[in-house]
Design a protein around this motif. Structure first.
Motif, PDB file in Angstrom:
ATOM      1  N   ASN A  31       4.757 -11.067  41.249  1.00  0.00           N
ATOM      2  CA  ASN A  31       5.515 -12.220  41.743  1.00  0.00           C
ATOM      3  C   ASN A  31       4.589 -13.406  42.022  1.00  0.00           C
ATOM      4  OD1 ASN A  31       8.035 -11.022  41.640  1.00  0.00           O
ATOM      5  ND2 ASN A  31       7.965 -10.295  43.757  1.00  0.00           N
ATOM      6  N   ILE A  68      14.545 -14.855  38.377  1.00  0.00           N
ATOM      7  CA  ILE A  68      14.922 -14.614  36.983  1.00  0.00           C
ATOM      8  C   ILE A  68      16.310 -15.209  36.744  1.00  0.00           C
ATOM      9  CG2 ILE A  68      15.358 -12.874  35.207  1.00  0.00           C
ATOM     10  CD1 ILE A  68      13.454 -11.012  36.721  1.00  0.00           C
ATOM     11  N   ALA A  73       3.638 -14.959  38.825  1.00  0.00           N
ATOM     12  CA  ALA A  73       4.774 -15.779  38.372  1.00  0.00           C
ATOM     13  C   ALA A  73       4.767 -17.133  39.074  1.00  0.00           C
ATOM     14  CB  ALA A  73       6.082 -15.044  38.644  1.00  0.00           C
ATOM     15  N   ASP A 100       6.670 -17.788  30.973  1.00  0.00           N
ATOM     16  CA  ASP A 100       5.670 -16.809  31.422  1.00  0.00           C
ATOM     17  C   ASP A 100       5.971 -16.333  32.840  1.00  0.00           C
ATOM     18  OD1 ASP A 100       3.840 -16.704  29.138  1.00  0.00           O
ATOM     19  OD2 ASP A 100       3.439 -18.796  29.609  1.00  0.00           O
ATOM     20  N   ALA A 101       6.495 -17.238  33.677  1.00  0.00           N
ATOM     21  CA  ALA A 101       6.875 -16.854  35.034  1.00  0.00           C
ATOM     22  C   ALA A 101       7.977 -15.809  35.011  1.00  0.00           C
ATOM     23  CB  ALA A 101       7.313 -18.086  35.823  1.00  0.00           C
ATOM     24  N   VAL A 102       8.962 -16.004  34.175  1.00  0.00           N
ATOM     25  CA  VAL A 102      10.068 -15.052  34.071  1.00  0.00           C
ATOM     26  C   VAL A 102       9.567 -13.698  33.556  1.00  0.00           C
ATOM     27  CG1 VAL A 102      12.197 -14.520  32.811  1.00  0.00           C
ATOM     28  CG2 VAL A 102      11.879 -16.779  33.840  1.00  0.00           C
ATOM     29  N   LYS A 103       8.668 -13.730  32.574  1.00  0.00           N
ATOM     30  CA  LYS A 103       8.127 -12.476  32.029  1.00  0.00           C
ATOM     31  C   LYS A 103       7.405 -11.675  33.119  1.00  0.00           C
ATOM     32  CE  LYS A 103       7.512 -13.949  27.224  1.00  0.00           C
ATOM     33  NZ  LYS A 103       6.525 -14.317  26.169  1.00  0.00           N
ATOM     34  N   ALA A 104       6.624 -12.361  33.954  1.00  0.00           N
ATOM     35  CA  ALA A 104       5.910 -11.677  35.036  1.00  0.00           C
ATOM     36  C   ALA A 104       6.899 -11.055  36.019  1.00  0.00           C
ATOM     37  CB  ALA A 104       4.987 -12.656  35.755  1.00  0.00           C
ATOM     38  N   ARG A 105       7.975 -11.795  36.342  1.00  0.00           N
ATOM     39  CA  ARG A 105       8.977 -11.253  37.269  1.00  0.00           C
ATOM     40  C   ARG A 105       9.745 -10.092  36.642  1.00  0.00           C
ATOM     41  NH1 ARG A 105       9.454 -17.099  38.544  1.00  0.00           N
ATOM     42  NH2 ARG A 105       8.544 -17.363  40.643  1.00  0.00           N
ATOM     43  N   ALA A 144      11.587 -10.869  43.099  1.00  0.00           N
ATOM     44  CA  ALA A 144      11.432 -10.984  41.646  1.00  0.00           C
ATOM     45  C   ALA A 144      12.754 -11.349  40.986  1.00  0.00           C
ATOM     46  CB  ALA A 144      10.898  -9.669  41.076  1.00  0.00           C
ATOM     47  N   HIS A 148       2.374 -19.421  37.418  1.00  0.00           N
ATOM     48  CA  HIS A 148       2.975 -19.919  36.170  1.00  0.00           C
ATOM     49  C   HIS A 148       3.958 -21.058  36.470  1.00  0.00           C
ATOM     50  CE1 HIS A 148       1.256 -17.231  33.243  1.00  0.00           C
ATOM     51  NE2 HIS A 148       1.660 -16.149  33.870  1.00  0.00           N
ATOM     52  N   ASP A 149       4.711 -20.919  37.559  1.00  0.00           N
ATOM     53  CA  ASP A 149       5.634 -21.999  37.948  1.00  0.00           C
ATOM     54  C   ASP A 149       4.865 -23.288  38.227  1.00  0.00           C
ATOM     55  OD1 ASP A 149       7.976 -20.493  37.747  1.00  0.00           O
ATOM     56  OD2 ASP A 149       7.850 -19.796  39.830  1.00  0.00           O
TER      57      ASP A 149
END
Length: 651
Positions: free
Chosen positions: A558, A612, A561, A572-577, A608, A564-565
């Protein structure tokens, strides 16, 4: 036209006559295998027991006629938790293939007669490629020869022949490190009573390396001890590739006593008498895998003074061992339950001899499931054991240990780290504690640096960590000081270069614990986050992810993410979450209801999902409810979750 025909022939499938063939051989030192069936890309094998009881040792070479994947099938359980050890250079160097290449037999069902198999696959990349496979990383006499040759000019090393082996009439090596003299005690170390227990030899090699060295503790060891070492007791078995455990007509480690049949064991007993041995260590490996066999542990006769001495040595081992590996468990047997001990066993035999100060057996796992214990790490463990031995004050049966002599006193000092004042730290005079190796001076220097840090004098605290890092500091103390230095450098106006230098030193600690590496990286992540240099924070956070505890992984994803934000990288932030959600859903349900880890992970799962966009309201509500229902989640966090959920429901 001819050129086109040639291309077509090259691209066409191979004819049946070019089918892969696998040649299997074990006619080399340490080799052992039986070929049950050889069908090209699938080979059925088994350990060659050579008339002995069931065991798991095997070591063979495979050569393929064509490139391709071969499946090697063994009766279970004969493949370890890291898969087989493999060598591409005829056994000169080895690594673990990895459990991901193995299909292990399922658990034993009701019908125990159903055949069970372990299967591993290996992709050969070229015709005529030769690869060696072994159940564990081998250690042969040639490896010992390499070590002794490398150190032959060392004035502290004496090599001789203990005796000739029983079957092959091979010379059995006796290695002496140090010289006898007034006040110098004889220390006997043995290994490979059982031929296949190879990882024991790497630990022993590390001990010999440190005892021969000119390090402060190597020098100190030779002032106190002369070591008599039998590195390979069953040389015949090691060379022949025998498993050796429960050997017929008698196990080597059940042959101590007046009726010994093995010349090697007779010679060890005679050596013990001749050299007045009162200190003895025997190194083994346990069963292949499962339960206690994946741990380091002690066995032997737990006479009261031996238990006390082991407790002290173990405490120093904890200070000196590689950080990623465990301290051995104490499983010494109760003399009352053991009916006084079994004098046929090496460690019991020496424990029961008059004047014994210490005698025990160390069991070294072949490897471990969550840690690829290999030859180098085992050697490092041996180095730590020898250093710890040198620090230990061994007591006779009628002596009592003074509180300030114990390694536990050092641990007690360390427990004051959060509360000690500057005055208390300055008033500590380690000379009063009687520490010949002055590790308590190092510890009080560390405590003083912490106290000064709490008083916000960061540059002074940073200087104190450097001053306290002395040559005789323990491995744990060096790790603690370098970590604190990194945390201090990262907490004030340092340059990027200073941060990088300090972090490099902190991470250069050999085999540092995951906690140590995670904390050092965390300090640097925070440093760059405060400077809003999110790309650098992200880079170090990704490295930190590999070392955080399991229950912190979701939170760390998180956090990644979030970086990334900040960098305007929403995908990429969404992928990490999403990775965090997948991990947390798989793990959180397995924890107990009142688990603090479960509480933290339930909150991380909600956080998380909130980030998303494609997560449904139902998913977010379910995650929120799980966290709100958890008894251990703090009230303030529950309030935050309720507010966030209310915001989501309004949208």
């Amino acid at each position: 036209m001819l050129r086109m025909l040639a291309v077509c022939l090259f691209l066409a499938p191979m004819p049946l006559w070019a089918e892969m063939k696998v040649a299997i051989r074990s006619d080399f030192p340490g080799g052992n295998v039986l070929i049950k069936k050889n069908e090209g890309n699938e080979v059925h094998l088994a350990p060659d027991l050579r008339g002995g009881p069931a065991w798991f040792y095997w070591n063979f070479e495979a050569e393929v006629s064509e490139a391709g994947t071969v499946r090697f099938k063994f009766p279970s359980p004969t493949v370890g938790v890291r898969g087989p050890a493999i060598s591409h250079d005829e056994g000169k160097s080895w690594k673990w293939l990895g459990a991901e290449h193995v299909q292990y037999a399922p658990p034993v069902g009701d019908d125990k007669k159903v055949p069970r198999f372990d299967v591993f696959a290996f992709a050969f990349t070229a015709a005529k490629q030769k690869v060696r496979f072994a159940v564990a990383i081998p250690y042969l006499h040639r490896d010992l020869e390499t070590f002794l040759t490398r150190h032959k000019a060392n004035p502290h090393l004496t090599r001789s022949v203990l005796t000739q082996s029983r079957l092959g009439q091979r010379p059995v090596d006796l290695v002496q490190i140090g010289k006898p003299g007034p006040g110098v005690e004889s220390f006997l170390i043995t290994a490979r009573h059982h031929a296949c227990e190879s990882m024991a030899s790497y630990v022993l090699e590390g001990m010999m390396q440190e005892a021969l060295s000119d390090s402060p503790l190597g020098i100190e060891f030779r002032k106190k001890y002369v070591a008599y070492i039998v590195p390979i007791v069953d040389r015949d078995g090691v060379e022949a590739g025998d498993q050796g455990k429960n050997r017929l007509p008698k196990d080597y480690n059940r042959d101590y006593g007046a009726d010994s049949i093995y010349p090697e064991i007779k010679a060890i007993q005679e050596l013990g008498v001749l050299k007045k041995v009162h200190y003895s260590l025997d190194i083994h490996c346990p069963y292949l895998k499962g339960d206690i066999h994946e741990a380091f542990y002690w066995v032997g006769l737990g006479l009261p003074h031996i238990k006390d001495n082991l407790r002290e040595w173990n405490a120093w081992i904890k200070e000196e061992k590689p950080g990623v590996v465990m301290t051995p468990l104490d499983l010494l047997s109760d003399p009352k339950k053991a009916k006084g001990g079994d004098p046929r066993i090496n460690s019991h035999h020496f424990a029961l001899r008059p004047g014994c100060v210490f005698a025990a057996t160390l069991e070294v796992p072949y490897t471990q499931p969550n840690l690829a214990l290999d030859a180098d790490m085992a050697r490092a463990y041996g180095v730590g054991m020898l250093r710890a031995w040198t620090r230990t004050k061994f007591l006779l049966p009628d002596q009592k240990r003074e509180p300030w002599e114990e390694a536990s006193f050092l641990v007690g000092l360390r427990s004051q780290a959060r509360t000690i004042t500057e005055k208390e730290a300055l008033d500590m005079d380690s000379n009063a504690f009687g520490s010949g190796l002055r590790v308590l001076d190092v510890e009080t220097g560390y405590l003083l640096a912490l106290a000064v840090q709490r008083n916000k004098r960061i540059p002074e605290a940073e200087y104190l960590t450097i001053r306290a890092d002395r040559p005789l500091a323990t491995a744990q103390q060096k790790a603690n000081l370098k970590l604190l230095h990194t945390q201090l450098v990262a907490s004030w106006g340092s340059t990027d270069a200073e941060i990088d230098t300090s972090l490099t030193k902190a991470l250069s600690i050999p085999y540092a614990s995951h906690e140590h590496q995670a904390k050092a990286l965390e300090a640097v992540v925070l440093f760059y986050e405060r400077k809003k240099e999110y790309e650098k924070s992200l880079g170090h956070a990704r490295k930190q992810l590999a070392f955080v505890a399991t229950y912190e992984k979701g939170k760390m994803l998180n956090r990644i993410a979030g970086f990334h934000d900040q960098l305007k990288m929403p995908d990429d932030a969404v992928k990490a979450r999403q990775e965090a959600v997948a991990f947390l859903r798989e793990r959180a349900g397995k924890l107990k209801e009142r688990s603090a880890f479960g509480a933290a992970m339930s909150v991380d799962l909600f956080d998380a999902l909130v980030g998303i966009p494609t997560a449904t309201l139902e998913e977010k509500k379910a995650a929120a409810q799980a966290a709100l229902d958890h008894e251990i989640v703090a009230a303030a966090i529950k309030d935050r979750i309720r507010k966030k959920l209310a915001e989501i429901e309004k949208k």
